[in-house]
Motif scaffolding. Structure first.
Motif, PDB file in Angstrom:
ATOM      1  N   GLN A 131      23.147  12.490 -13.786  1.00 12.87           N
ATOM      2  CA  GLN A 131      21.792  11.987 -13.906  1.00 12.87           C
ATOM      3  C   GLN A 131      20.768  13.054 -13.570  1.00 12.87           C
ATOM      4  N   GLY A 132      19.592  12.907 -14.144  1.00 13.03           N
ATOM      5  CA  GLY A 132      18.478  13.781 -13.811  1.00 13.03           C
ATOM      6  C   GLY A 132      17.271  12.931 -13.544  1.00 13.03           C
ATOM      7  N   GLY A 133      16.508  13.280 -12.518  1.00 11.07           N
ATOM      8  CA  GLY A 133      15.336  12.482 -12.192  1.00 11.07           C
ATOM      9  C   GLY A 133      15.608  11.554 -11.026  1.00 11.07           C
ATOM     10  N   ARG A 134      14.579  10.808 -10.653  1.00 12.43           N
ATOM     11  CA  ARG A 134      14.682   9.902  -9.514  1.00 12.43           C
ATOM     12  C   ARG A 134      14.304   8.492  -9.940  1.00 12.43           C
ATOM     13  N   LEU A 163      12.600  15.551 -22.048  1.00  9.45           N
ATOM     14  CA  LEU A 163      12.917  16.235 -20.785  1.00  9.45           C
ATOM     15  C   LEU A 163      11.680  16.947 -20.232  1.00  9.45           C
ATOM     16  N   LYS A 164      11.378  16.664 -18.964  1.00 10.98           N
ATOM     17  CA  LYS A 164      10.222  17.251 -18.295  1.00 10.98           C
ATOM     18  C   LYS A 164      10.677  18.001 -17.043  1.00 10.98           C
ATOM     19  N   VAL A 165       9.792  18.910 -16.613  1.00 12.67           N
ATOM     20  CA  VAL A 165      10.110  19.652 -15.390  1.00 12.67           C
ATOM     21  C   VAL A 165      10.356  18.673 -14.249  1.00 12.67           C
ATOM     22  N   VAL A 166       9.390  17.767 -14.062  1.00  9.63           N
ATOM     23  CA  VAL A 166       9.528  16.705 -13.074  1.00  9.63           C
ATOM     24  C   VAL A 166       9.546  15.379 -13.837  1.00  9.63           C
ATOM     25  N   PRO A 167      10.631  14.609 -13.694  1.00  8.60           N
ATOM     26  CA  PRO A 167      11.652  14.738 -12.658  1.00  8.60           C
ATOM     27  C   PRO A 167      12.973  15.312 -13.146  1.00  8.60           C
ATOM     28  N   HIS A 168      13.121  15.592 -14.456  1.00  5.83           N
ATOM     29  CA  HIS A 168      14.437  15.886 -15.019  1.00  5.83           C
ATOM     30  C   HIS A 168      14.958  17.291 -14.724  1.00  5.83           C
ATOM     31  N   ILE A 169      14.239  18.314 -15.177  1.00  7.75           N
ATOM     32  CA  ILE A 169      14.742  19.688 -15.089  1.00  7.75           C
ATOM     33  C   ILE A 169      14.859  20.151 -13.645  1.00  7.75           C
ATOM     34  N   GLU A 170      13.868  19.865 -12.844  1.00  3.76           N
ATOM     35  CA  GLU A 170      13.882  20.278 -11.440  1.00  3.76           C
ATOM     36  C   GLU A 170      15.087  19.704 -10.702  1.00  3.76           C
ATOM     37  N   GLY A 220       6.664  29.449 -12.852  1.00  4.49           N
ATOM     38  CA  GLY A 220       6.508  29.046 -14.247  1.00  4.49           C
ATOM     39  C   GLY A 220       7.806  29.009 -15.033  1.00  4.49           C
ATOM     40  N   PHE A 221       8.927  29.387 -14.423  1.00  8.85           N
ATOM     41  CA  PHE A 221      10.174  29.445 -15.187  1.00  8.85           C
ATOM     42  C   PHE A 221      10.644  28.047 -15.591  1.00  8.85           C
ATOM     43  N   LYS A 222      10.347  27.031 -14.775  1.00  8.69           N
ATOM     44  CA  LYS A 222      10.754  25.668 -15.127  1.00  8.69           C
ATOM     45  C   LYS A 222       9.964  25.145 -16.329  1.00  8.69           C
ATOM     46  N   ASN A 223       8.723  25.527 -16.409  1.00  8.25           N
ATOM     47  CA  ASN A 223       7.928  25.141 -17.587  1.00  8.25           C
ATOM     48  C   ASN A 223       8.486  25.782 -18.847  1.00  8.25           C
ATOM     49  N   LYS A 224       8.968  27.022 -18.702  1.00 12.30           N
ATOM     50  CA  LYS A 224       9.574  27.703 -19.842  1.00 12.30           C
ATOM     51  C   LYS A 224      10.861  27.004 -20.263  1.00 12.30           C
ATOM     52  N   LEU A 225      11.630  26.525 -19.283  1.00  8.89           N
ATOM     53  CA  LEU A 225      12.853  25.779 -19.588  1.00  8.89           C
ATOM     54  C   LEU A 225      12.524  24.481 -20.326  1.00  8.89           C
ATOM     55  N   GLU A 226      11.488  23.813 -19.893  1.00  8.80           N
ATOM     56  CA  GLU A 226      11.066  22.579 -20.579  1.00  8.80           C
ATOM     57  C   GLU A 226      10.708  22.869 -22.036  1.00  8.80           C
ATOM     58  N   GLU A 227      10.029  23.965 -22.241  1.00  8.02           N
ATOM     59  CA  GLU A 227       9.656  24.355 -23.603  1.00  8.02           C
ATOM     60  C   GLU A 227      10.887  24.623 -24.463  1.00  8.02           C
ATOM     61  N   LYS A 228      11.847  25.355 -23.909  1.00  3.43           N
ATOM     62  CA  LYS A 228      13.063  25.678 -24.654  1.00  3.43           C
ATOM     63  C   LYS A 228      13.857  24.417 -24.994  1.00  3.43           C
ATOM     64  N   LEU A 229      13.989  23.523 -24.036  1.00  6.88           N
ATOM     65  CA  LEU A 229      14.763  22.300 -24.256  1.00  6.88           C
ATOM     66  C   LEU A 229      14.109  21.403 -25.307  1.00  6.88           C
ATOM     67  N   ASN A 230      12.808  21.285 -25.258  1.00  4.13           N
ATOM     68  CA  ASN A 230      12.121  20.418 -26.219  1.00  4.13           C
ATOM     69  C   ASN A 230      12.063  21.042 -27.606  1.00  4.13           C
ATOM     70  N   ASP A 231      12.083  22.382 -27.670  1.00  3.62           N
ATOM     71  CA  ASP A 231      12.176  23.040 -28.975  1.00  3.62           C
ATOM     72  C   ASP A 231      13.542  22.803 -29.595  1.00  3.62           C
ATOM     73  N   LYS A 232      14.573  22.834 -28.746  1.00  2.00           N
ATOM     74  CA  LYS A 232      15.942  22.657 -29.235  1.00  2.00           C
ATOM     75  C   LYS A 232      16.252  21.198 -29.535  1.00  2.00           C
ATOM     76  N   PHE A 233      15.710  20.305 -28.737  1.00  6.12           N
ATOM     77  CA  PHE A 233      15.968  18.869 -28.914  1.00  6.12           C
ATOM     78  C   PHE A 233      14.643  18.113 -28.988  1.00  6.12           C
ATOM     79  N   PRO A 234      13.997  18.143 -30.135  1.00  9.60           N
ATOM     80  CA  PRO A 234      12.703  17.459 -30.282  1.00  9.60           C
ATOM     81  C   PRO A 234      12.818  15.967 -29.930  1.00  9.60           C
ATOM     82  N   GLY A 235      11.856  15.510 -29.144  1.00 12.15           N
ATOM     83  CA  GLY A 235      11.857  14.107 -28.772  1.00 12.15           C
ATOM     84  C   GLY A 235      12.784  13.757 -27.625  1.00 12.15           C
ATOM     85  N   CYS A 236      13.402  14.768 -27.000  1.00 15.36           N
ATOM     86  CA  CYS A 236      14.343  14.472 -25.906  1.00 15.36           C
ATOM     87  C   CYS A 236      13.629  13.932 -24.670  1.00 15.36           C
TER      88      CYS A 236
END
Length: 227
Positions: free
Chosen positions: A8-11, A66-73, A48-64
């Motif tokens: 799981q990711g998030g709270r 996934l956000k920095v908070v609460p998922h990626i963090e 800012g690296f987590k924001n970059k990860l969010e960008e990469k994930l959403n580019d790869k999986f449009p509509g997924c």
């Protein structure tokens, strides 16, 4: 099923399951940033690296979604906690690693006892953890990254080799000492050899070595015989 595939990711109500493909993109993105000095320096990721990860994930999986908070963090924290507890586990007697299956190897009782002291180890029994080597590159003791990074198996192998080499060096050193002592004894017992070439023996402090004086020849008796 690999560990993490349904993690799981998030709270609270924001929790969601990550797919294996999403986890792979997250890990690979972290690996890329690890070797990029613009994103990681002195063993730490830059702001800012987590924001970059969010960008990469959403580019790869449009509509997924996934956000920095609460998922990626929270997912990054989960991966790091598992990596740290596995590293601690491998420093404990009775635990090893199956590189092919990506599984911990130990007795079940040893695992249960370990979990009593390390709650983050729960859920690792007989379940593959395929990202350990990658996480070792990302988080492991600031080892060399990229192609020069060491896998867990290589690290353990190197530690074993170092132990063997240390033992061999000690044995060689002992042999050298014995050889030196033998040579010194041989030099001291060789007749007719100039004293300057003989090995000097060490004398305990406070004691003087008595030097043997040459034998005195009575020349008077010799002359009398001639006369």
């Amino acid at each position: 099923m690999d560990i993490g595939q349904s993690s799981q990711g998030g709270r609270g109500k924001n929790k969601r399951s990550w797919t294996k493909a999403e986890e792979e993109v997250l890990i690979n993105s972290l690996l890329e940033m690890t070797t990029d000095p613009s994103w990681k320096a002195d063993g730490s990721f830059k702001s800012g690296f987590k924001n970059k990860l969010e960008e990469k994930l959403n580019d790869k999986f449009p509509g997924c979604g996934l956000k920095v908070v609460p998922h990626i963090e929270s997912k990054i924290k989960w991966f790091r906690d598992k990596y740290n507890v596995l590293s601690e586990m491998f420093r404990t007697s009775g635990f090893s690693w199956d590189e092919e299956k990506k599984l911990i190897l130990c007795e079940r009782q040893s695992y249960d006892d370990f979990c009593k002291q390390h709650k983050n180890a729960q859920g690792l029994w007989n379940v593959p953890f395929p990202f350990f080597d990658q996480l070792a590159t990302i988080y492991g003791c600031d080892r060399a990254t990229g192609a020069n990074s060491e896998t867990f198996v290589q690290v353990v192998g190197n530690q074993q080799n170092e132990t063997i080499n240390l033992d061999k060096d000690q044995t060689d050193e002992d042999d050298d000492i014995e050889d030196t002592e033998s040579v010194n004894q041989s030099n001291q017992s060789t007749p007719g050899e100039p004293s300057s070439k003989r090995s000097k023996e060490k004398t305990p402090k406070g004691k003087l070595r008595k030097r043997k004086l040459p034998e005195v020849v009575d020349l008077t008796s010799s002359f009398n015989n001639v006369i």
